[in-house]
Design a protein around this motif. Structure first.
Motif, PDB file in Angstrom:
ATOM      1  N   ARG A 161       0.820  -1.223   0.000  1.00  0.00           N
ATOM      2  CA  ARG A 161       0.000   0.000   0.000  1.00  0.00           C
ATOM      3  C   ARG A 161       0.847   1.262   0.000  1.00  0.00           C
ATOM      4  O   ARG A 161       0.442   2.281  -0.537  1.00  0.00           O
ATOM      5  N   HIS A 162       2.014   1.181   0.641  1.00  0.00           N
ATOM      6  CA  HIS A 162       2.866   2.365   0.794  1.00  0.00           C
ATOM      7  C   HIS A 162       4.106   2.312  -0.099  1.00  0.00           C
ATOM      8  O   HIS A 162       5.075   3.028   0.137  1.00  0.00           O
ATOM      9  N   ARG A 163       4.051   1.451  -1.103  1.00  0.00           N
ATOM     10  CA  ARG A 163       5.102   1.355  -2.127  1.00  0.00           C
ATOM     11  C   ARG A 163       6.510   1.141  -1.547  1.00  0.00           C
ATOM     12  O   ARG A 163       7.470   1.803  -1.919  1.00  0.00           O
ATOM     13  N   GLN A 164       6.593   0.197  -0.627  1.00  0.00           N
ATOM     14  CA  GLN A 164       7.877  -0.195  -0.046  1.00  0.00           C
ATOM     15  C   GLN A 164       8.227  -1.589  -0.563  1.00  0.00           C
ATOM     16  O   GLN A 164       7.377  -2.286  -1.113  1.00  0.00           O
ATOM     17  N   ASP A 165       9.460  -2.008  -0.371  1.00  0.00           N
ATOM     18  CA  ASP A 165       9.917  -3.314  -0.844  1.00  0.00           C
ATOM     19  C   ASP A 165       9.251  -4.419  -0.014  1.00  0.00           C
ATOM     20  O   ASP A 165       9.652  -4.691   1.122  1.00  0.00           O
ATOM     21  N   SER A 166       8.243  -5.060  -0.599  1.00  0.00           N
ATOM     22  CA  SER A 166       7.456  -6.037   0.155  1.00  0.00           C
ATOM     23  C   SER A 166       8.258  -7.296   0.485  1.00  0.00           C
ATOM     24  O   SER A 166       7.996  -7.933   1.509  1.00  0.00           O
ATOM     25  N   ASP A 167       9.252  -7.658  -0.328  1.00  0.00           N
ATOM     26  CA  ASP A 167      10.053  -8.842  -0.020  1.00  0.00           C
ATOM     27  C   ASP A 167      10.911  -8.619   1.227  1.00  0.00           C
ATOM     28  O   ASP A 167      10.963  -9.467   2.119  1.00  0.00           O
ATOM     29  N   ILE A 168      11.568  -7.470   1.278  1.00  0.00           N
ATOM     30  CA  ILE A 168      12.395  -7.121   2.443  1.00  0.00           C
ATOM     31  C   ILE A 168      11.522  -7.054   3.693  1.00  0.00           C
ATOM     32  O   ILE A 168      11.863  -7.594   4.751  1.00  0.00           O
ATOM     33  N   ILE A 169      10.381  -6.393   3.570  1.00  0.00           N
ATOM     34  CA  ILE A 169       9.499  -6.202   4.726  1.00  0.00           C
ATOM     35  C   ILE A 169       8.863  -7.520   5.164  1.00  0.00           C
ATOM     36  O   ILE A 169       8.717  -7.765   6.363  1.00  0.00           O
ATOM     37  N   PHE A 170       8.528  -8.392   4.214  1.00  0.00           N
ATOM     38  CA  PHE A 170       7.989  -9.704   4.599  1.00  0.00           C
ATOM     39  C   PHE A 170       9.014 -10.473   5.426  1.00  0.00           C
ATOM     40  O   PHE A 170       8.701 -11.001   6.493  1.00  0.00           O
ATOM     41  N   LEU A 171      10.258 -10.519   4.929  1.00  0.00           N
ATOM     42  CA  LEU A 171      11.305 -11.250   5.640  1.00  0.00           C
ATOM     43  C   LEU A 171      11.570 -10.640   7.021  1.00  0.00           C
ATOM     44  O   LEU A 171      11.689 -11.359   8.018  1.00  0.00           O
ATOM     45  N   ALA A 172      11.613  -9.303   7.093  1.00  0.00           N
ATOM     46  CA  ALA A 172      11.817  -8.638   8.385  1.00  0.00           C
ATOM     47  C   ALA A 172      10.652  -8.917   9.329  1.00  0.00           C
ATOM     48  O   ALA A 172      10.859  -9.167  10.524  1.00  0.00           O
ATOM     49  N   GLY A 173       9.432  -8.894   8.820  1.00  0.00           N
ATOM     50  CA  GLY A 173       8.260  -9.189   9.648  1.00  0.00           C
ATOM     51  C   GLY A 173       8.269 -10.631  10.141  1.00  0.00           C
ATOM     52  O   GLY A 173       7.968 -10.904  11.301  1.00  0.00           O
ATOM     53  N   LEU A 174       8.640 -11.544   9.259  1.00  0.00           N
ATOM     54  CA  LEU A 174       8.685 -12.954   9.626  1.00  0.00           C
ATOM     55  C   LEU A 174       9.741 -13.221  10.696  1.00  0.00           C
ATOM     56  O   LEU A 174       9.530 -14.000  11.627  1.00  0.00           O
ATOM     57  N   MET A 175      10.867 -12.526  10.594  1.00  0.00           N
ATOM     58  CA  MET A 175      12.003 -12.771  11.485  1.00  0.00           C
ATOM     59  C   MET A 175      12.092 -11.774  12.649  1.00  0.00           C
ATOM     60  O   MET A 175      13.032 -11.837  13.429  1.00  0.00           O
ATOM     61  N   HIS A 176      11.109 -10.886  12.790  1.00  0.00           N
ATOM     62  CA  HIS A 176      11.253  -9.768  13.740  1.00  0.00           C
ATOM     63  C   HIS A 176      11.507 -10.214  15.183  1.00  0.00           C
ATOM     64  O   HIS A 176      12.171  -9.512  15.931  1.00  0.00           O
ATOM     65  N   ASP A 177      11.002 -11.358  15.584  1.00  0.00           N
ATOM     66  CA  ASP A 177      11.166 -11.810  16.969  1.00  0.00           C
ATOM     67  C   ASP A 177      12.177 -12.940  17.126  1.00  0.00           C
ATOM     68  O   ASP A 177      12.216 -13.600  18.167  1.00  0.00           O
ATOM     69  N   VAL A 178      13.030 -13.165  16.108  1.00  0.00           N
ATOM     70  CA  VAL A 178      13.988 -14.259  16.186  1.00  0.00           C
ATOM     71  C   VAL A 178      14.890 -14.126  17.417  1.00  0.00           C
ATOM     72  O   VAL A 178      15.323 -15.130  17.990  1.00  0.00           O
ATOM     73  N   GLY A 179      15.138 -12.908  17.859  1.00  0.00           N
ATOM     74  CA  GLY A 179      15.956 -12.688  19.048  1.00  0.00           C
ATOM     75  C   GLY A 179      15.351 -13.282  20.303  1.00  0.00           C
ATOM     76  O   GLY A 179      16.069 -13.581  21.262  1.00  0.00           O
ATOM     77  N   MET A 180      14.035 -13.484  20.314  1.00  0.00           N
ATOM     78  CA  MET A 180      13.382 -14.093  21.483  1.00  0.00           C
ATOM     79  C   MET A 180      13.816 -15.554  21.670  1.00  0.00           C
ATOM     80  O   MET A 180      13.756 -16.077  22.773  1.00  0.00           O
ATOM     81  N   LEU A 181      14.245 -16.175  20.590  1.00  0.00           N
ATOM     82  CA  LEU A 181      14.644 -17.577  20.677  1.00  0.00           C
ATOM     83  C   LEU A 181      15.981 -17.752  21.376  1.00  0.00           C
ATOM     84  O   LEU A 181      16.288 -18.838  21.861  1.00  0.00           O
ATOM     85  N   VAL A 182      16.778 -16.682  21.417  1.00  0.00           N
ATOM     86  CA  VAL A 182      18.083 -16.739  22.087  1.00  0.00           C
ATOM     87  C   VAL A 182      18.218 -15.654  23.150  1.00  0.00           C
ATOM     88  O   VAL A 182      19.289 -15.426  23.678  1.00  0.00           O
ATOM     89  N   ASP A 183      17.113 -15.004  23.441  1.00  0.00           N
ATOM     90  CA  ASP A 183      17.116 -13.838  24.337  1.00  0.00           C
ATOM     91  C   ASP A 183      17.350 -14.229  25.779  1.00  0.00           C
ATOM     92  O   ASP A 183      17.050 -15.337  26.204  1.00  0.00           O
ATOM     93  N   ASN A 184      17.885 -13.279  26.523  1.00  0.00           N
ATOM     94  CA  ASN A 184      17.873 -13.374  27.976  1.00  0.00           C
ATOM     95  C   ASN A 184      17.448 -12.007  28.504  1.00  0.00           C
ATOM     96  O   ASN A 184      17.350 -11.047  27.750  1.00  0.00           O
ATOM     97  N   GLU A 185      17.187 -11.924  29.764  1.00  0.00           N
ATOM     98  CA  GLU A 185      16.616 -10.709  30.362  1.00  0.00           C
ATOM     99  C   GLU A 185      17.505  -9.472  30.250  1.00  0.00           C
ATOM    100  O   GLU A 185      17.031  -8.363  30.351  1.00  0.00           O
ATOM    101  N   LYS A 186      18.805  -9.666  30.044  1.00  0.00           N
ATOM    102  CA  LYS A 186      19.729  -8.536  30.038  1.00  0.00           C
ATOM    103  C   LYS A 186      19.713  -7.756  28.727  1.00  0.00           C
ATOM    104  O   LYS A 186      20.154  -6.621  28.690  1.00  0.00           O
ATOM    105  N   PHE A 187      19.259  -8.386  27.642  1.00  0.00           N
ATOM    106  CA  PHE A 187      19.367  -7.764  26.329  1.00  0.00           C
ATOM    107  C   PHE A 187      18.006  -7.634  25.651  1.00  0.00           C
ATOM    108  O   PHE A 187      17.115  -8.442  25.856  1.00  0.00           O
ATOM    109  N   ASP A 188      17.902  -6.634  24.799  1.00  0.00           N
ATOM    110  CA  ASP A 188      16.699  -6.394  24.011  1.00  0.00           C
ATOM    111  C   ASP A 188      16.622  -7.440  22.898  1.00  0.00           C
ATOM    112  O   ASP A 188      17.561  -7.592  22.118  1.00  0.00           O
TER     113      ASP A 188
END
Length: 134
Positions: free
Chosen positions: A21-48
């Motif tokens: 809708r906003h004429r942005q790169d949908s492939d890049i944004i799809f991948l970023a959206g899909l992977m946005h929480d990947v850090g939660m899989l290795v996260d600990n309380e000390k880091f974002d």
């Protein structure tokens, strides 16, 4: 794990529609959206988890724009692609997609309002995709 998949896939679906809708790169944004929480899989309380996700994405040699979006998705920015993933994520959180219960959230930002309208269809697509994997 199934809730995590539903949340991430729904976020990606909402984000890609906003990107189109906003004429942005949908492939890049799809991948970023899909992977946005990947850090939660290795996260600990000390880091974002977003910053950790950015590091993981760089390690996996994902495109630099994807890494930047993942690392910054937790905080609104001036970058439209990052804002799209940010508000797609918040809308899925507010709708409780893949979560045990919705996270109370609201925003006057037009992207948040657009994202909220897109969540039901995106969540259904995520559910269909999850069932297809079974």
């Amino acid at each position: 794990a199934d809730g995590f998949f539903r949340h991430c896939f729904s976020t990606a679906q909402v984000a890609v529609e906003l990107a189109r809708r906003h004429r942005q790169d949908s492939d890049i944004i799809f991948l970023a959206g899909l992977m946005h929480d990947v850090g939660m899989l290795v996260d600990n309380e000390k880091f974002d988890h977003a910053l950790i996700g950015g590091v993981v994405a760089r390690h996996w040699k994902l495109p630099s724009e994807v890494c930047s979006i993942i690392a910054a998705h937790g905080e609104p920015s001036d970058d439209l692609s990052t804002l799209i993933v940010h508000f797609a994520n918040r809308a899925c959180d507010a709708s409780g997609v893949g979560l045990s219960e919705p996270i109370e959230d609201s925003s006057e930002h037009p992207l948040f309002e657009e994202a909220m309208e897109l969540v039901p269809e995106a969540a259904q697509r995520a559910e269909d995709a999850y069932r297809a994997l079974q």
